[in-house]
Write a protein that holds these residues in place. Structure first.
Motif, PDB file in Angstrom:
ATOM      1  N   VAL A 195       4.709 -19.938  -5.985  1.00 38.35           N
ATOM      2  CA  VAL A 195       5.094 -20.401  -4.648  1.00 38.35           C
ATOM      3  C   VAL A 195       5.684 -19.203  -3.924  1.00 38.35           C
ATOM      4  O   VAL A 195       6.647 -18.596  -4.403  1.00 38.35           O
ATOM      5  CB  VAL A 195       6.135 -21.546  -4.713  1.00 38.35           C
ATOM      6  CG1 VAL A 195       6.555 -21.941  -3.303  1.00 38.35           C
ATOM      7  CG2 VAL A 195       5.585 -22.743  -5.464  1.00 38.35           C
ATOM      8  N   ASP A 196       5.077 -18.830  -2.805  1.00 37.14           N
ATOM      9  CA  ASP A 196       5.542 -17.687  -2.009  1.00 37.14           C
ATOM     10  C   ASP A 196       5.662 -16.423  -2.856  1.00 37.14           C
ATOM     11  O   ASP A 196       6.625 -15.666  -2.756  1.00 37.14           O
ATOM     12  CB  ASP A 196       6.895 -18.005  -1.359  1.00 37.14           C
ATOM     13  CG  ASP A 196       6.808 -19.154  -0.372  1.00 37.14           C
ATOM     14  OD1 ASP A 196       5.738 -19.307   0.254  1.00 37.14           O
ATOM     15  OD2 ASP A 196       7.796 -19.912  -0.239  1.00 37.14           O
ATOM     16  N   GLY A 197       4.680 -16.211  -3.737  1.00 33.33           N
ATOM     17  CA  GLY A 197       4.615 -14.977  -4.508  1.00 33.33           C
ATOM     18  C   GLY A 197       5.504 -14.923  -5.723  1.00 33.33           C
ATOM     19  O   GLY A 197       5.609 -13.875  -6.370  1.00 33.33           O
ATOM     20  N   ALA A 198       6.151 -16.025  -6.094  1.00 34.55           N
ATOM     21  CA  ALA A 198       7.038 -16.048  -7.263  1.00 34.55           C
ATOM     22  C   ALA A 198       6.676 -17.221  -8.163  1.00 34.55           C
ATOM     23  O   ALA A 198       6.114 -18.230  -7.713  1.00 34.55           O
ATOM     24  CB  ALA A 198       8.495 -16.152  -6.825  1.00 34.55           C
ATOM     25  N   VAL A 199       6.995 -17.086  -9.454  1.00 38.22           N
ATOM     26  CA  VAL A 199       6.733 -18.158 -10.412  1.00 38.22           C
ATOM     27  C   VAL A 199       8.049 -18.697 -10.960  1.00 38.22           C
ATOM     28  O   VAL A 199       9.063 -17.987 -10.987  1.00 38.22           O
ATOM     29  CB  VAL A 199       5.864 -17.650 -11.590  1.00 38.22           C
ATOM     30  CG1 VAL A 199       4.499 -17.214 -11.102  1.00 38.22           C
ATOM     31  CG2 VAL A 199       6.560 -16.528 -12.350  1.00 38.22           C
ATOM     32  N   ASP A 200       8.035 -19.942 -11.386  1.00 37.94           N
ATOM     33  CA  ASP A 200       9.170 -20.531 -12.093  1.00 37.94           C
ATOM     34  C   ASP A 200       8.859 -20.400 -13.580  1.00 37.94           C
ATOM     35  O   ASP A 200       8.203 -21.258 -14.177  1.00 37.94           O
ATOM     36  CB  ASP A 200       9.355 -22.000 -11.707  1.00 37.94           C
ATOM     37  CG  ASP A 200      10.540 -22.644 -12.421  1.00 37.94           C
ATOM     38  OD1 ASP A 200      11.177 -21.966 -13.255  1.00 37.94           O
ATOM     39  OD2 ASP A 200      10.817 -23.828 -12.155  1.00 37.94           O
ATOM     40  N   ALA A 201       9.342 -19.313 -14.189  1.00 39.90           N
ATOM     41  CA  ALA A 201       8.966 -18.980 -15.557  1.00 39.90           C
ATOM     42  C   ALA A 201       9.560 -19.930 -16.588  1.00 39.90           C
ATOM     43  O   ALA A 201       9.115 -19.961 -17.733  1.00 39.90           O
ATOM     44  CB  ALA A 201       9.395 -17.539 -15.876  1.00 39.90           C
ATOM     45  N   GLN A 202      10.566 -20.700 -16.202  1.00 38.76           N
ATOM     46  CA  GLN A 202      11.212 -21.612 -17.142  1.00 38.76           C
ATOM     47  C   GLN A 202      10.623 -23.018 -17.097  1.00 38.76           C
ATOM     48  O   GLN A 202      11.060 -23.898 -17.835  1.00 38.76           O
ATOM     49  CB  GLN A 202      12.721 -21.690 -16.833  1.00 38.76           C
ATOM     50  CG  GLN A 202      13.481 -20.402 -17.046  1.00 38.76           C
ATOM     51  CD  GLN A 202      13.694 -20.086 -18.517  1.00 38.76           C
ATOM     52  OE1 GLN A 202      13.316 -20.851 -19.392  1.00 38.76           O
ATOM     53  NE2 GLN A 202      14.306 -18.949 -18.800  1.00 38.76           N
ATOM     54  N   ALA A 203       9.638 -23.231 -16.242  1.00 44.76           N
ATOM     55  CA  ALA A 203       9.122 -24.587 -16.039  1.00 44.76           C
ATOM     56  C   ALA A 203       8.197 -25.049 -17.162  1.00 44.76           C
ATOM     57  O   ALA A 203       8.055 -26.249 -17.393  1.00 44.76           O
ATOM     58  CB  ALA A 203       8.403 -24.677 -14.699  1.00 44.76           C
ATOM     59  N   GLY A 204       7.533 -24.116 -17.850  1.00 48.20           N
ATOM     60  CA  GLY A 204       6.585 -24.513 -18.882  1.00 48.20           C
ATOM     61  C   GLY A 204       5.355 -25.196 -18.322  1.00 48.20           C
ATOM     62  O   GLY A 204       4.767 -26.070 -18.967  1.00 48.20           O
ATOM     63  N   VAL A 205       4.971 -24.811 -17.115  1.00 49.47           N
ATOM     64  CA  VAL A 205       3.801 -25.394 -16.453  1.00 49.47           C
ATOM     65  C   VAL A 205       2.671 -24.374 -16.471  1.00 49.47           C
ATOM     66  O   VAL A 205       2.852 -23.220 -16.080  1.00 49.47           O
ATOM     67  CB  VAL A 205       4.122 -25.795 -15.000  1.00 49.47           C
ATOM     68  CG1 VAL A 205       2.861 -26.256 -14.275  1.00 49.47           C
ATOM     69  CG2 VAL A 205       5.175 -26.893 -14.987  1.00 49.47           C
ATOM     70  N   GLY A 206       1.508 -24.811 -16.936  1.00 49.18           N
ATOM     71  CA  GLY A 206       0.365 -23.911 -16.993  1.00 49.18           C
ATOM     72  C   GLY A 206      -0.922 -24.669 -16.757  1.00 49.18           C
ATOM     73  O   GLY A 206      -0.933 -25.762 -16.177  1.00 49.18           O
ATOM     74  N   THR A 207      -2.023 -24.085 -17.237  1.00 50.82           N
ATOM     75  CA  THR A 207      -3.350 -24.687 -17.097  1.00 50.82           C
ATOM     76  C   THR A 207      -3.888 -25.130 -18.446  1.00 50.82           C
ATOM     77  O   THR A 207      -5.063 -25.453 -18.571  1.00 50.82           O
ATOM     78  CB  THR A 207      -4.333 -23.668 -16.485  1.00 50.82           C
ATOM     79  OG1 THR A 207      -4.357 -22.499 -17.315  1.00 50.82           O
ATOM     80  CG2 THR A 207      -3.949 -23.297 -15.076  1.00 50.82           C
ATOM     81  N   GLY A 208      -3.056 -25.110 -19.493  1.00 41.43           N
ATOM     82  CA  GLY A 208      -3.511 -25.306 -20.862  1.00 41.43           C
ATOM     83  C   GLY A 208      -3.895 -26.722 -21.217  1.00 41.43           C
ATOM     84  O   GLY A 208      -3.782 -27.660 -20.421  1.00 41.43           O
ATOM     85  N   GLY A 209      -4.305 -26.870 -22.471  1.00 42.96           N
ATOM     86  CA  GLY A 209      -4.813 -28.143 -22.953  1.00 42.96           C
ATOM     87  C   GLY A 209      -3.765 -29.205 -23.150  1.00 42.96           C
ATOM     88  O   GLY A 209      -4.101 -30.386 -23.325  1.00 42.96           O
ATOM     89  N   TYR A 210      -2.477 -28.809 -23.120  1.00 43.96           N
ATOM     90  CA  TYR A 210      -1.411 -29.782 -23.357  1.00 43.96           C
ATOM     91  C   TYR A 210      -0.296 -29.610 -22.337  1.00 43.96           C
ATOM     92  O   TYR A 210       0.019 -28.487 -21.919  1.00 43.96           O
ATOM     93  CB  TYR A 210      -0.853 -29.628 -24.775  1.00 43.96           C
ATOM     94  CG  TYR A 210      -1.899 -29.905 -25.834  1.00 43.96           C
ATOM     95  CD1 TYR A 210      -2.142 -31.203 -26.267  1.00 43.96           C
ATOM     96  CD2 TYR A 210      -2.673 -28.868 -26.350  1.00 43.96           C
ATOM     97  CE1 TYR A 210      -3.127 -31.472 -27.211  1.00 43.96           C
ATOM     98  CE2 TYR A 210      -3.662 -29.128 -27.293  1.00 43.96           C
ATOM     99  CZ  TYR A 210      -3.884 -30.428 -27.726  1.00 43.96           C
ATOM    100  OH  TYR A 210      -4.868 -30.685 -28.638  1.00 43.96           O
ATOM    101  N   VAL A 211       0.292 -30.734 -21.962  1.00 41.88           N
ATOM    102  CA  VAL A 211       1.402 -30.754 -21.012  1.00 41.88           C
ATOM    103  C   VAL A 211       2.700 -30.817 -21.808  1.00 41.88           C
ATOM    104  O   VAL A 211       2.863 -31.703 -22.672  1.00 41.88           O
ATOM    105  CB  VAL A 211       1.300 -31.962 -20.062  1.00 41.88           C
ATOM    106  CG1 VAL A 211       2.484 -31.978 -19.095  1.00 41.88           C
ATOM    107  CG2 VAL A 211      -0.028 -31.928 -19.301  1.00 41.88           C
ATOM    108  N   LEU A 212       3.604 -29.877 -21.544  1.00 38.99           N
ATOM    109  CA  LEU A 212       4.876 -29.850 -22.254  1.00 38.99           C
ATOM    110  C   LEU A 212       5.699 -31.085 -21.918  1.00 38.99           C
ATOM    111  O   LEU A 212       5.926 -31.397 -20.753  1.00 38.99           O
ATOM    112  CB  LEU A 212       5.648 -28.581 -21.872  1.00 38.99           C
ATOM    113  CG  LEU A 212       6.985 -28.345 -22.587  1.00 38.99           C
ATOM    114  CD1 LEU A 212       6.764 -28.125 -24.074  1.00 38.99           C
ATOM    115  CD2 LEU A 212       7.701 -27.145 -21.965  1.00 38.99           C
TER     116      LEU A 212
END
Length: 533
Positions: A195-212
């Motif tokens: 979002v606006d050139g920055a990531v929330d690195a602690q969110a554990g959100v990605g494109t992978g096969g499983y949702v944390l």
């Protein structure tokens, strides 16, 4: 022709194009006897991935200091978590070859400017569609001036990155690097939504096969299958549970009691015992995993070249392979490049236990007194015993080594890369440059020997940079031979052995015949590659 026909029929069976009876009838028509035809059908069906179930895995890793920020990942539990919820631009396949992941393709005409063409329509778990901006922000997360990311050194050659439309990323390097596509498969470089050139690195959100679903640092993490996963025929389990079981006995009991479905880091001493359990299988893979004892050359007494050499010559490497690995591996030669790597220096003379040379160097060092070696089985199964064997062989030479038993919890944050001499492991890397950039070059945070400022270290760093740009294979091989020689002679790394990855798993778990050896648990991708039969 008969073999090819049967292979095609098996493919049709597993794809659901024909049923078991039709497969058996076609096999009989091809001259296969009935019992063999039935067996072939059952084998093909068993090899067909099925959806469903809860996969519980007990892992020999994890610490209460762990964080979801990929820049901080320093153990295989966090690698497994990252690969469960996220993807990188590329990935290393079970055969060790590089293949595209979020990048559908990549290209370069000069190995200096790389273009990554992103897959279209890929969604993050929060519903955002993947774009070039997400890739740029995710990589930039590791590149900041104040970044402590272990991947900072890997990305140091990047001069600039820009989006060319929504689905193309153009990366400009400071010089040619033919291995750069391998670099972006590093487990720290999980792509996150921006979002606006920055990531929330602690969110554990990605494109992978499983949702944390939940994350308890050093304890337990749970996941649910991503119903919109972009990768076909992957991520077969409904749910995942990853448990940190640092204690070897606890892991062994968990798999024997059926409390988990798979464990990594099986102690070689218990392989035979677990193999006798009717419900379990042993899965072993050779690769780049190696066990080390890094000496920090910026701390006394390891700032003394002769002291380092004395210790290197005082180790009985074959004894360590025989007694710690019980033959499940091979001896090392004080550098991190394995026989699985393309440019392994096979002609480099193997260092052996040599009391005369050890004492010669020890006397030249001028050292006297006790040398402390910090050890914990958090480093690898049998690390404390290995340290005791090192102390025993050093005593034969006249060197007094005191083994300091360190707590398993917090070992990677309080001991490794801090104490002057300790036990450690490295999963290794598929390419020489990647291995060096992870642990040996001057600019990496994970240079656990602090080998940066000696003349040989400076020469090493010069060659690594030059080898990236060298496209002549013969010249490149010569360069990498010299790098291994420099570490072998001057570096602070004692690399006594390369170990196989050993797993114990329920016989209900299935996987492809070939599994990856770049990390344990099928390259830490078992959560998306395996299934329940």
């Amino acid at each position: 022709m008969k073999k090819l026909f049967l292979a095609k029929q098996a493919t049709k069976l597993t794809a659901g194009q024909i049923d078991r009876r039709q497969f058996v009838m076609s096999a009989l028509a091809a001259g296969v006897v009935l019992p063999s035809a039935l067996s072939m059908a059952d084998k093909a069906i068993a090899a067909t991935p099925k959806k469903g179930g809860l996969l519980r895995q007990g892992m020999a890793h994890g610490a209460t200091t762990d964080s979801l920020d990929p820049a901080t990942y320093e153990n295989s539990m966090m690698t497994g978590i990252g690969f469960a919820y996220g993807n990188c631009l590329t990935e290393v396949g079970p055969d060790g070859a590089l293949r595209p992941e979020l990048a559908e393709s990549y290209e370069s005409s000069d190995a200096k400017t790389w273009v990554f063409n992103l897959r279209q329509g890929v969604e993050f778990h929060n519903g955002k569609t993947l774009t070039a901006d997400d890739v740029i922000a995710s990589l930039n997360h590791h590149r900041g001036e104040d970044s402590k990311s272990a991947a900072k050194g890997l990305l140091a050659p990047i001069v600039s990155m820009k989006a060319d439309g929504a689905n193309r990323v153009v990366v400009e390097l400071d010089g040619p690097n033919a291995g750069f596509p391998f670099i972006v498969s590093d487990y720290h470089l999980v792509i996150m939504p921006s979002v606006d050139g920055a990531v929330d690195a602690q969110a554990g959100v990605g494109t992978g096969g499983y949702v944390l679903d939940s994350f308890e640092a050093g304890v337990r993490s749970t996941f649910k299958r991503n119903p919109n996963y972009w990768k076909a025929n992957s991520a077969h389990f409904d749910e995942l549970e990853m448990l940190s079981l640092l204690d070897t006995t606890a892991r062994q009991n968990a798999i024997m009691n059926g409390d988990v479905d798979v464990i990594d880091r099986v102690d070689p001493k218990t392989v035979a015992l677990l193999a006798r359990v009717p419900t379990l299988s042993i899965l072993e893979a050779a690769g780049t995993l190696h066990y080390t004892m890094p000496m920090r050359v910026d701390a006394a007494p390891f700032d003394n070249y002769d002291l380092r050499m004395a210790l290197k010559y005082s180790i009985k490497r074959q004894e360590l392979v025989d007694k710690i690995l019980l033959g499940h591996g091979q001896i090392g030669n004080d550098h991190p490049i394995s026989t699985a790597n393309q440019y392994h220096a096979s002609d480099l003379a193997q260092r052996e236990f040599n009391p005369e040379k050890a004492m010669e160097h020890y006397k030249k060092s001028g050292h006297s007194g006790t040398i402390q070696l910090s050890a914990s089985d958090a480093a690898f199964a049998g690390a404390v015993d290995a340290a005791q064997l090192v102390a025993a062989s050093a005593k034969e030479v006249g060197i007094d080594v005191e083994v300091v038993r360190e707590p398993s919890d917090g070992y990677w944050s309080n001991v490794w890369n801090k104490k002057p001499w300790c036990t450690c492991y490295w999963g290794g890397r598929p390419t020489e440059d990647w291995m060096y950039s992870s642990a040996y070059t001057a600019d990496t945070e994970w240079n656990d020997t602090a080998w940066r400022d000696t003349p040989d270290a400076k020469r090493f760093n010069e060659i690594v940079i030059a080898a990236r740009a060298e496209l002549d294979e013969g010249k490149r091989r010569s360069m990498y031979f010299e790098t291994q020689q420099l570490i072998h002679n001057d570096g602070g790394a004692i690399v006594p052995m390369f170990a196989n990855h050993i797993h114990a798993l329920s016989k209900n778990l299935a996987h492809e015949e070939q599994i990856a050896g770049n990390w344990e648990l099928d390259g830490n991708k078992n959560t998306e590659r395996w299934w329940f039969a």
